[in-house]
Design an enzyme around this catalytic site. Sequence first.
Site, PDB file in Angstrom:
ATOM      1  N   ILE A  39       1.247 -19.763   2.276  1.00 20.15           N
ATOM      2  CA  ILE A  39       0.848 -20.801   1.319  1.00 20.15           C
ATOM      3  C   ILE A  39       1.924 -21.861   1.185  1.00 20.15           C
ATOM      4  O   ILE A  39       1.634 -23.071   1.184  1.00 20.15           O
ATOM      5  CB  ILE A  39       0.532 -20.165  -0.049  1.00 20.15           C
ATOM      6  CG1 ILE A  39      -0.596 -19.141   0.096  1.00 20.15           C
ATOM      7  CG2 ILE A  39       0.146 -21.236  -1.067  1.00 20.15           C
ATOM      8  CD1 ILE A  39      -0.828 -18.300  -1.146  1.00 20.15           C
ATOM      9  N   PHE A  92      10.555 -19.789  -3.508  1.00 22.86           N
ATOM     10  CA  PHE A  92      11.453 -18.715  -3.907  1.00 22.86           C
ATOM     11  C   PHE A  92      11.677 -17.800  -2.712  1.00 22.86           C
ATOM     12  O   PHE A  92      10.776 -17.612  -1.884  1.00 22.86           O
ATOM     13  CB  PHE A  92      10.870 -17.911  -5.073  1.00 22.86           C
ATOM     14  CG  PHE A  92      11.169 -18.488  -6.428  1.00 22.86           C
ATOM     15  CD1 PHE A  92      12.050 -17.850  -7.295  1.00 22.86           C
ATOM     16  CD2 PHE A  92      10.575 -19.671  -6.838  1.00 22.86           C
ATOM     17  CE1 PHE A  92      12.332 -18.378  -8.541  1.00 22.86           C
ATOM     18  CE2 PHE A  92      10.848 -20.213  -8.082  1.00 22.86           C
ATOM     19  CZ  PHE A  92      11.745 -19.561  -8.933  1.00 22.86           C
ATOM     20  N   LYS A 105      14.686 -20.043   5.547  1.00 24.49           N
ATOM     21  CA  LYS A 105      13.328 -20.128   5.022  1.00 24.49           C
ATOM     22  C   LYS A 105      12.983 -21.559   4.628  1.00 24.49           C
ATOM     23  O   LYS A 105      11.870 -22.028   4.896  1.00 24.49           O
ATOM     24  CB  LYS A 105      13.167 -19.195   3.816  1.00 24.49           C
ATOM     25  CG  LYS A 105      11.766 -19.183   3.226  1.00 24.49           C
ATOM     26  CD  LYS A 105      11.633 -18.141   2.122  1.00 24.49           C
ATOM     27  CE  LYS A 105      10.223 -18.115   1.557  1.00 24.49           C
ATOM     28  NZ  LYS A 105      10.047 -17.060   0.524  1.00 24.49           N
ATOM     29  N   ASP A 116       3.023 -10.362   2.497  1.00 26.38           N
ATOM     30  CA  ASP A 116       3.048 -10.945   3.836  1.00 26.38           C
ATOM     31  C   ASP A 116       1.887 -10.451   4.688  1.00 26.38           C
ATOM     32  O   ASP A 116       1.424 -11.162   5.577  1.00 26.38           O
ATOM     33  CB  ASP A 116       4.365 -10.604   4.534  1.00 26.38           C
ATOM     34  CG  ASP A 116       5.562 -11.291   3.882  1.00 26.38           C
ATOM     35  OD1 ASP A 116       5.413 -12.444   3.454  1.00 26.38           O
ATOM     36  OD2 ASP A 116       6.628 -10.664   3.804  1.00 26.38           O
ATOM     37  N   ASN A 143       3.706  -5.346  -4.663  1.00 27.35           N
ATOM     38  CA  ASN A 143       5.149  -5.248  -4.870  1.00 27.35           C
ATOM     39  C   ASN A 143       5.424  -5.145  -6.361  1.00 27.35           C
ATOM     40  O   ASN A 143       4.500  -5.085  -7.167  1.00 27.35           O
ATOM     41  CB  ASN A 143       5.879  -6.433  -4.228  1.00 27.35           C
ATOM     42  CG  ASN A 143       5.387  -7.754  -4.781  1.00 27.35           C
ATOM     43  OD1 ASN A 143       5.337  -7.947  -5.987  1.00 27.35           O
ATOM     44  ND2 ASN A 143       5.018  -8.680  -3.906  1.00 27.35           N
TER      45      ASN A 143
END
Length: 401
Positions: A305, A322, A336, A276, A208
């Site tokens: 993780i 984050f 999340k 992911d 990314n």
Amino acid sequence: MLTGKRILLIIGGGIAAYKSLDLIRRLRRAGAAVTPVLTRAGAEFVTPLSVSALAGEKVYADLWDLTDEAEMGHIQLSRVADLIVVAPATADLMAKMAQGRADDLASTLLLATDTPVLIAPAMNVRMWQHPATQRNLATLRGDGVRTVGPEVGDMACGEYGPGRMTEPADIVTAIEAQSEGGPLAGRHVLVTSGPTHEPIDPVRYIANRSSGAQGTAIARAALHAGARVSFVTGPASVPPPEGVDVIRVETARQMREAVLAALPADVGIFAAAVADWRMASPSDRKMKKTGGSLPVLEFAENPDILAEVSRHAQRPALVVGFAAETHDVADHARAKRERKGCDWILANDVSDGTGIMGGTENAVTLITADGSEDWPRAGKETVAARLIDRIAAALSGGTSE
């Protein structure tokens, strides 16, 4: 500056010992007094005379010096310093420290002390990467020993990779950070940063646009607050800060292993943009075009993780994640936080046009069990400083602002 500080410098036996001479000079220039201890192997690379001349003090080398031992010299040496620095810290010295051996002056001093210890490892890349050395490193970190480096670079043996001793100027920076104290003094902060690269074949990978800038800024802010910082970073474009323990990884699975090895920690801040998915079976050869047909890529899910650490037996007291989102940012971040089991989530909008992913600024929403709070857009260093202030206040039991 280090005015009035007394540093006990243990010089191990490796080619990097020559850098200890520059380190002594820089420490004295910063105002510190340096008491040198030279191992027998270290004396094969630098002479007692040169070390003594630069330090302006006697060099200690022999455990059985009768004059000194009449006054229990090795015990006194281990207690009078404000900090013990081992540079270079060879694989042998690290093994002795981890195993509690005391068969020479240096190892005896290190076993007899209750003074903080900072090591600057230096060795061949294969020695550094050997499982035994990594086990010893994990033991030492668990015992509270702080490390600086090693760096990636050319070796005297002609090889290239991690194991090169950190430069003296950067070691002095790490010493100054440890000596200054701060709201996170005595705390261990684990920070992940950057992207992960998941190989498709030997030349292609999934990644990314993360630059690692926010994670780097957080690690630097934690260091300046007095923390010992373990910095697990993927292949980021922004270099890691000086004075932190840098663990470089490529893939999500490597990052997981490095994070678990760095535990226990007081705080875990997971700023890395971990992929992911990965290829279920990466090709060991470059994939070629075959008559216009497209390859079929089969994916597998990477380890989570953040969720694993949030439920780990050695879970940090505060776990911060984050959430980089492109829509419904706050709602996705709240979900999340619940799903992962972490304490806080910093959510940010990385959709096209924001300039946040890979940029110099960030705009985050802090999500906690008590609600959410929008922070104004600011430079990533400012966001990092604000986060570390909040963390320090939370750990001390104070208010968040």
